[in-house]
Design an enzyme around this catalytic site. Structure first.
Site, short mmCIF file in Angstrom:
data_model
loop_
_atom_site.label_atom_id
_atom_site.label_comp_id
_atom_site.label_asym_id
_atom_site.label_seq_id
_atom_site.Cartn_x
_atom_site.Cartn_y
_atom_site.Cartn_z
N CYS A 232 39.27 36.02 51.83
CA CYS A 232 38.38 36.04 50.66
C CYS A 232 39.01 35.24 49.51
O CYS A 232 40.19 34.90 49.55
CB CYS A 232 38.13 37.48 50.22
N HIS B 39 36.22 37.65 44.45
CA HIS B 39 36.54 38.95 43.87
C HIS B 39 37.72 38.87 42.90
O HIS B 39 38.49 37.91 42.87
CB HIS B 39 36.81 39.99 44.96
#
Length: 528
Positions: A450, A431
């Site tokens: 992440c 992301h």
């Protein structure tokens, strides 16, 4: 019938024993293999002798031979014994395969009695099975060591492979076929040879107290110069003075580049820490990486994304050529990015962000108890089980898991303007981020697991360029709406999130900081 009952009795007794065995596949059912054609001078023996080894794989193999010996060929024995002897070049340990006993039997082979020949045959097969399995899939089971690693090891039937070697008389070929053929694995073997060329020296740690910059005079510079000469980054014949001169700064920059440090020539804590690593520990690091690459297996496709966690780097490979390289931010030590293999599935433009359980427990709940407007200040809405928005003052701190916490799209969204989804058990993804400054840092182990990417829209555009609908202009237009949009990635790209901290490149050793402290712990397990 008496013989049959005796064998069954032995099987029952031995299966109840808790005797340790080096072979992790002990008593695991294996599929039967076709009958193996043995040589005319093979020795037939009682099947009970195999049963005593408590090894199902060994039993299945000799059942296929009709319980006859297979190692009559001196050339076959030589191939395997040499391979085991040189297994240290693969980062394995010859003593794990009873090399001393096998070598002793081989020296006396011409005068061995029939019973001794059978014992040698069984011992050689047992250790060949073990060696080839370790070579192909690793000595240790990654899933037993790391609960957050998703690695699928390809099934390996060593008996079928070994049977083929005897049938086709291609023992050397089979040994080579069991070795991983990944480029990095082969370069790691080069690195292992290179590290052995360095003299065995006990390093006295260089203490870090303050940064040393160009033209400083500091007595520690003498020790730094000696260490740089040892690692062949500094080849000046000048006397080793305490002056941090231009030649030493250049040598430090070379050292920093090889260790993934910012090549600024400043002697800071990270550079001193890397200089303090001894040859022995670097060798252990290389051996640990070789084991991991036996787990990773060969990359089977031509188009893929590979992320090396400790190198903070994402690489896209298309038709076996590197097309994109970007910096990444990965998980902290407490919230480690998992090692896994998957495939890219969806690009999400203007994503919302739902707070995951760990962050909710460790970060959000304590912050909300201090300040009820904590979430609203971040444009995060609270939803109850009926999907109704809950005002912060009505939030029940005693039952925080009864709610869903969603941050709306926008410039301050934690995920930025884009995320890329891929199937996995850890709810992680690639992301964007609203903290762009992080990519200017050297240590980028800063996320909650992440992976944040340096140039998110460029990456999204690359994966969507196989669809005529998704030009750069179209992507920018959708992002400008601040509305969430899901786009399927049409072309198949596997993604490999892996962990390696050592390799050889253009004849030079390269190392990265073992940010999760995996290396030495793995080496100790390999030696135990």
């Amino acid at each position: 019938m008496k013989h049959l009952y005796f064998v069954l009795f032995l099987l029952l007794v031995l299966s109840c024993q808790k005797k340790a065995n080096d072979d992790s596949a002990v008593l695991i059912k294996t599929k039967p293999i076709p009958k193996i054609q043995v040589e005319a001078n093979a020795i037939e023996f009682d099947s009970a002798l195999v049963v005593l080894y408590e090894n199902q794989r060994l039993l299945e193999f000799y059942r296929a031979t009709g319980f006859k010996t297979v190692w009559q060929s001196a050339s076959n024995r030589k191939v395997i014994l040499n391979a085991i002897k040189e297994s240290d070049k693969e980062g394995l340990f010859p003593e794990n395969y009873q090399l001393k006993s096998l070598t002793s039997f081989e020296k006396k082979h011409p005068v061995l009695k029939e019973k001794e020949l059978v014992t040698y045959d069984l011992l050689l097969t047992l250790n060949t099975q073990l060696f080839l399995t370790h070579l192909k899939t690793g000595k240790l089971n990654a899933k037993e060591i790391y609960s957050n690693w998703d690695i699928e090891i390809n099934p390996f039937d060593v008996n079928t492979v070994l049977a083929e070697a005897f049938t086709k008389k291609e023992m050397a070929f089979v040994v080579n076929e069991c070795k991983p053929n990944a480029f990095v694995y082969n370069q790691l073997k080069v690195a292992l040879q290179q590290i052995e060329e360095y003299p065995d020296v006990d390093f006295t740690p260089i203490a870090f107290t303050e940064k040393i910059v160009a033209n400083d005079t500091n007595v520690k510079v003498i020790a730094v110069k000696k260490r740089l000469k040892y690692w062949k980054d500094f080849n000046s014949s000048d006397s080793l003075t305490a002056i941090y001169d231009e030649k030493t700064v250049a040598a430090v920059k070379r050292f920093q580049e090889r260790h993934g440090l910012a090549p600024d020539g400043v002697l800071g804590v990270g550079t001193i820490e890397a200089l303090n690593f001894s040859k022995a520990n670097r060798k252990k690091q290389i051996i640990a990486n070789l084991e991991r690459w036996r787990w990773f297996q060969i990359i089977p496709d031509t188009d893929y994304v590979i992320i090396n966690i400790p190198d903070y780097k994402l690489t896209v490979v298309e038709n076996q050529d590197t097309t994109i390289t970007q910096k990444v931010v990965v998980g902290t030590v407490k919230r480690r990015t998992p090692v896994l293999t998957s495939y890219l599935r969806t690009v999400v433009l203007n994503p919302t962000w739902t707070i995951p359980p760990t962050i909710l427990k460790e970060d959000v709940v304590p912050a909300m108890k201090r300040n009820r407007n904590y979430l609203s200040n971040k444009n995060i809405l609270i939803y109850d089980s009926n999907n109704n928005v809950v005002a912060p003052e009505n939030w029940n701190p005693a039952k925080p898991h009864n709610y869903r916490y969603v941050q709306e799209p926008g410039p301050n969204n934690t995920l930025g303007e884009m995320k890329i989804l891929f199937p996995n058990h850890h709810s992680i993804y690639l992301h964007d981020t609203n903290h762009r400054n992080l990519f200017g840092l050297h240590n980028r182990s800063l996320s909650s697991g992440c992976i944040r990417v340096e140039k998110p829209l460029e990456l999204a555009g690359y994966f969507l360029n196989h669809s005529e609908k998704w030009s750069k202009g179209k992507i920018d237009s959708v992002v400008g709406t601040r509305k969430t949009h899901y786009v399927k990635i049409e072309k198949k790209y596997n993604i490999y999130i892996w962990y390696w901290t050592a390799w050889s490149q253009k004849g030079e050793l390269h190392f990265r900081k073992d940010i999760y402290d995996y290396d030495l712990a793995l080496y100790d397990k390999l030696r135990s």
